[in-house]
Scaffold this motif. Structure first.
Motif, PDB file in Angstrom:
ATOM      1  N   TYR A   1     -12.237   4.774   5.583  1.00 57.60           N
ATOM      2  CA  TYR A   1     -11.811   3.649   4.548  1.00 57.60           C
ATOM      3  C   TYR A   1     -13.030   3.669   3.836  1.00 57.60           C
ATOM      4  O   TYR A   1     -14.093   3.379   4.270  1.00 57.60           O
ATOM      5  N   TYR A   2     -12.672   2.879   2.581  1.00 55.87           N
ATOM      6  CA  TYR A   2     -13.719   2.396   1.602  1.00 55.87           C
ATOM      7  C   TYR A   2     -13.207   1.068   1.080  1.00 55.87           C
ATOM      8  O   TYR A   2     -12.049   0.942   0.891  1.00 55.87           O
ATOM      9  N   TYR A   3     -14.164   0.163   1.267  1.00 53.43           N
ATOM     10  CA  TYR A   3     -13.698  -1.168   0.448  1.00 53.43           C
ATOM     11  C   TYR A   3     -14.590  -1.449  -0.652  1.00 53.43           C
ATOM     12  O   TYR A   3     -15.966  -1.059  -1.025  1.00 53.43           O
ATOM     13  N   ALA A   4     -13.713  -2.321  -1.780  1.00 49.99           N
ATOM     14  CA  ALA A   4     -14.677  -2.793  -2.899  1.00 49.99           C
ATOM     15  C   ALA A   4     -15.455  -3.856  -2.527  1.00 49.99           C
ATOM     16  O   ALA A   4     -15.265  -4.948  -1.980  1.00 49.99           O
ATOM     17  N   SER A   5     -16.848  -3.807  -2.526  1.00 50.10           N
ATOM     18  CA  SER A   5     -17.877  -4.807  -2.530  1.00 50.10           C
ATOM     19  C   SER A   5     -17.685  -5.995  -3.658  1.00 50.10           C
ATOM     20  O   SER A   5     -17.048  -5.621  -4.441  1.00 50.10           O
TER      21      SER A   5
ATOM     22  N   ARG B   1      -8.142   4.370   1.584  1.00 50.76           N
ATOM     23  CA  ARG B   1      -8.156   5.537   2.590  1.00 50.76           C
ATOM     24  C   ARG B   1      -8.506   7.017   1.928  1.00 50.76           C
ATOM     25  O   ARG B   1      -7.853   7.332   0.820  1.00 50.76           O
ATOM     26  N   LYS B   2      -9.329   7.630   2.558  1.00 51.23           N
ATOM     27  CA  LYS B   2      -9.618   8.951   1.924  1.00 51.23           C
ATOM     28  C   LYS B   2      -8.414   9.852   1.778  1.00 51.23           C
ATOM     29  O   LYS B   2      -7.232   9.718   2.573  1.00 51.23           O
ATOM     30  N   GLY B   3      -8.160  10.257   0.609  1.00 49.19           N
ATOM     31  CA  GLY B   3      -6.804  11.040   0.371  1.00 49.19           C
ATOM     32  C   GLY B   3      -5.978  10.233  -0.642  1.00 49.19           C
ATOM     33  O   GLY B   3      -5.137  10.763  -1.005  1.00 49.19           O
TER      34      GLY B   3
END
Length: 276
Positions: free
Chosen positions: A8-12, A43-45
């Motif tokens: 997962y990536y989140y917006a800072s 999420r990746k993808g």
């Protein structure tokens, strides 16, 4: 930690994608208040970003969405228990205002100065509407907190919600005024719930109506008592100097209004969530 779990990536706060992180790490960041339930996560993808609250189901946090999804929790609110003690609400309002007077007043001044900068003013307006949340939680706020970038991401939802509120209240006011007043009290918590709980505009209005159901009269009494005490103070100040009374009203009015909303949010939402 297994790298495969970091999907997962989140917006800072500055809008940058940060990661990869795992779900456990997201929960830790949420608990540490580094990110918010309304933060955007991908999420990746995946092709689209989603709210963190959609990724992580509530786990009993006192400020989680769990109480909102259990209708039976509102039955206790419907008893109007807060209505039995509007005086504590009033005293809590004074306590919050006294503790945070300078910070809130300076924040309002900074908000007024941004009127000439439309893009910045969008974020500061939303931030001012959200100030009661931090006050209700007992946080020490900084006047410059209204410039946080994260508030501007709520512009679309905030605009839709404000439009619905204005339309409903104006329409209700045309029907012998009282329905408009009732709607104003019913929806008073909607702007806060929109941001603090990460719900959509219609959900914010619905939740606000449920939380205030059975408690509107207590809020009304607290408002009237606050206005009376405010009028008495201004009257006394005006006896000394009319200009002094005007200055006091300009200083106190916004701070007391924000503090009253904070006191109600604390009792109707935060304390109820903890008890749940």
């Amino acid at each position: 930690m297994n790298e495969s779990g970091r999907a997962y990536y989140y917006a800072s706060a500055d809008g940058q994608a940060t990661g990869p992180v795992s779900k456990q790490e997201l929960r830790k960041l949420l608990k540490q208040h580094i990110i918010h339930e309304s933060a955007n996560v991908i999420r990746k993808g995946d092709a689209q970003w989603r709210r963190l609250s959609d990724i992580l189901p509530p786990q009993g946090s006192p400020y989680s969405l769990a109480p909102f999804k259990q209708k039976q929790k509102f039955h206790a609110l419907a008893k109007g228990e807060v209505g039995k003690g509007f005086l504590p609400i009033l005293l809590d309002t004074y306590a919050i205002a006294f503790k945070n007077f300078l910070s809130v007043f300076l924040a309002v001044i900074l908000w007024a100065l941004t009127i000439w900068i439309p893009y910045i003013h969008i974020g500061t307006t939303i931030a001012i509407a959200n100030l009661p949340v931090d006050l209700a939680k007992g946080k020490i706020i900084s006047p410059t907190c209204i410039f946080a970038r994260r508030y501007r991401q709520f512009f679309g939802e905030f605009f839709i919600m404000a439009s619905l509120m204005i339309f409903g209240i104006v329409t209700g006011s045309c029907l012998f005024i009282i329905p408009g007043v009732v709607l104003a009290y019913s929806w008073m918590l909607a702007p806060i719930l929109l941001i603090d709980k990460g719900v959509n505009p219609t959900e914010a209005l619905t939740l606000s109506n449920k939380y205030t159901y059975g408690n509107k009269f207590s809020f009304f009494l607290a408002s009237i008592a606050l206005l009376i005490s405010f009028a008495v103070l201004l009257g006394l100040m005006s006896l000394i100097s009319p200009d002094l009374g005007m200055i006091i009203s300009i200083l106190l009015a916004p701070v007391m209004g924000i503090s009253l909303i904070a006191a109600m949010y604390k009792r109707l939402v935060l304390l109820q969530a903890k008890e749940a």
